[in-house]
Design an enzyme around this catalytic site. Sequence first.
Site, PDB file in Angstrom:
ATOM      1  N   PRO A   1     -16.100   1.078  -2.912  1.00 42.42           N
ATOM      2  CA  PRO A   1     -15.775   1.398  -1.519  1.00 42.42           C
ATOM      3  C   PRO A   1     -16.658   0.642  -0.525  1.00 42.42           C
ATOM      4  O   PRO A   1     -16.364   0.625   0.669  1.00 42.42           O
ATOM      5  CB  PRO A   1     -15.996   2.910  -1.418  1.00 42.42           C
ATOM      6  CG  PRO A   1     -16.673   3.319  -2.668  1.00 42.42           C
ATOM      7  CD  PRO A   1     -16.499   2.259  -3.676  1.00 42.42           C
TER       8      PRO A   1
ATOM      9  N   ASP B   1       8.299  -9.846   2.003  1.00 41.41           N
ATOM     10  CA  ASP B   1       7.499  -8.624   1.909  1.00 41.41           C
ATOM     11  C   ASP B   1       6.870  -8.270   3.243  1.00 41.41           C
ATOM     12  O   ASP B   1       6.470  -9.141   3.993  1.00 41.41           O
ATOM     13  CB  ASP B   1       6.310  -8.836   0.935  1.00 41.41           C
ATOM     14  CG  ASP B   1       6.708  -8.621  -0.507  1.00 41.41           C
ATOM     15  OD1 ASP B   1       7.822  -8.161  -0.751  1.00 41.41           O
ATOM     16  OD2 ASP B   1       5.875  -8.936  -1.376  1.00 41.41           O
TER      17      ASP B   1
HETATM   18  N1  ADE Z   1     -14.085   2.793  -6.137  1.00 45.98           N
HETATM   19  C1  ADE Z   1     -14.105   3.983  -5.525  1.00 45.98           C
HETATM   20  N2  ADE Z   1     -13.454   3.962  -4.379  1.00 45.98           N
HETATM   21  C2  ADE Z   1     -12.985   2.687  -4.217  1.00 45.98           C
HETATM   22  C3  ADE Z   1     -12.229   2.029  -3.220  1.00 45.98           C
HETATM   23  N3  ADE Z   1     -11.813   2.648  -2.123  1.00 45.98           N
HETATM   24  N4  ADE Z   1     -11.950   0.727  -3.408  1.00 45.98           N
HETATM   25  C4  ADE Z   1     -12.383   0.079  -4.496  1.00 45.98           C
HETATM   26  N5  ADE Z   1     -13.099   0.649  -5.475  1.00 45.98           N
HETATM   27  C5  ADE Z   1     -13.398   1.940  -5.344  1.00 45.98           C
END
Ligand code: ADE
Length: 243
Positions: A87, A167
């Site tokens: 994240p 797309d």
């Molecule tokens: N691992 C946990 N959350 C994630 C996300 N939002 N994007 C990529 N990997 C992750």
Amino acid sequence: MKIHILTLFSDMFTGPFSESIIKRAIDRGLVTIAIYNIRDYTSDKHHVVDDSPYGGGPGMVLKPEPLFAAVEAIRGEAELPVILLTPQGRLFNQRAAEELSHYEEMILICGHYEGVDERVREHLVTDEISIGDYILSGGELAAMVVVDALVRQLPGALGSEESVEEDSHATGLLEYPQYTRPQSFRGWEVPEVLLSGNHAAIARWRREQSLRRTIKRRPDLLERAALSDEERRVIKRMEREED
Ligand code: ADE
């Protein structure tokens, strides 16, 4: 294209990679996807992949040794992009998908727990990607999203009836509304123009619908979309209509 995926949960990939477009791309030899269990690269008796964080705090942190061992075993002397799904990474979008689709080979690392030891980020990983501003339980689903977005762009991955060009996002705009038979459903009619056989009129209608939809739902996309001067003028007018 060859994609190596490091994970603690290799079974998660079985379903998504054995259906539909990804399966077909694998069967056609357009992409090879190799899944590795990080645990197989531990060197201790108990195959430990994680440990508590230095300095205290909740959760567990992925240890560096198995990740370095796995990446080094896979890449050998080759220099491959090593992408951590987290994240904290840069946000994944169509442009990032196009960018990554130029690599012939890459390694994806699915993070877990409270994260990975920072030395993995600093000395092993070359790129970090997030698929959105929310926290998943691990990088596996994110890796599947990235793989899907990459694979569908490989020449020959889509059938002739499917198209990357139209797309949503590929044009920088959202896609126009689509209809199929029946022409009348519960009294709701398909727009006349689509039945007209007038291809120029249909293309115009679709472009306008794409613009309207994008203005309404994702005005942030308009800045980077490839638009003609005339279209920019039309947008200004539509935006005034909305007010
Ligand atoms: N691992 C946990 N959350 C994630 C996300 N939002 N994007 C990529 N990997 C992750």
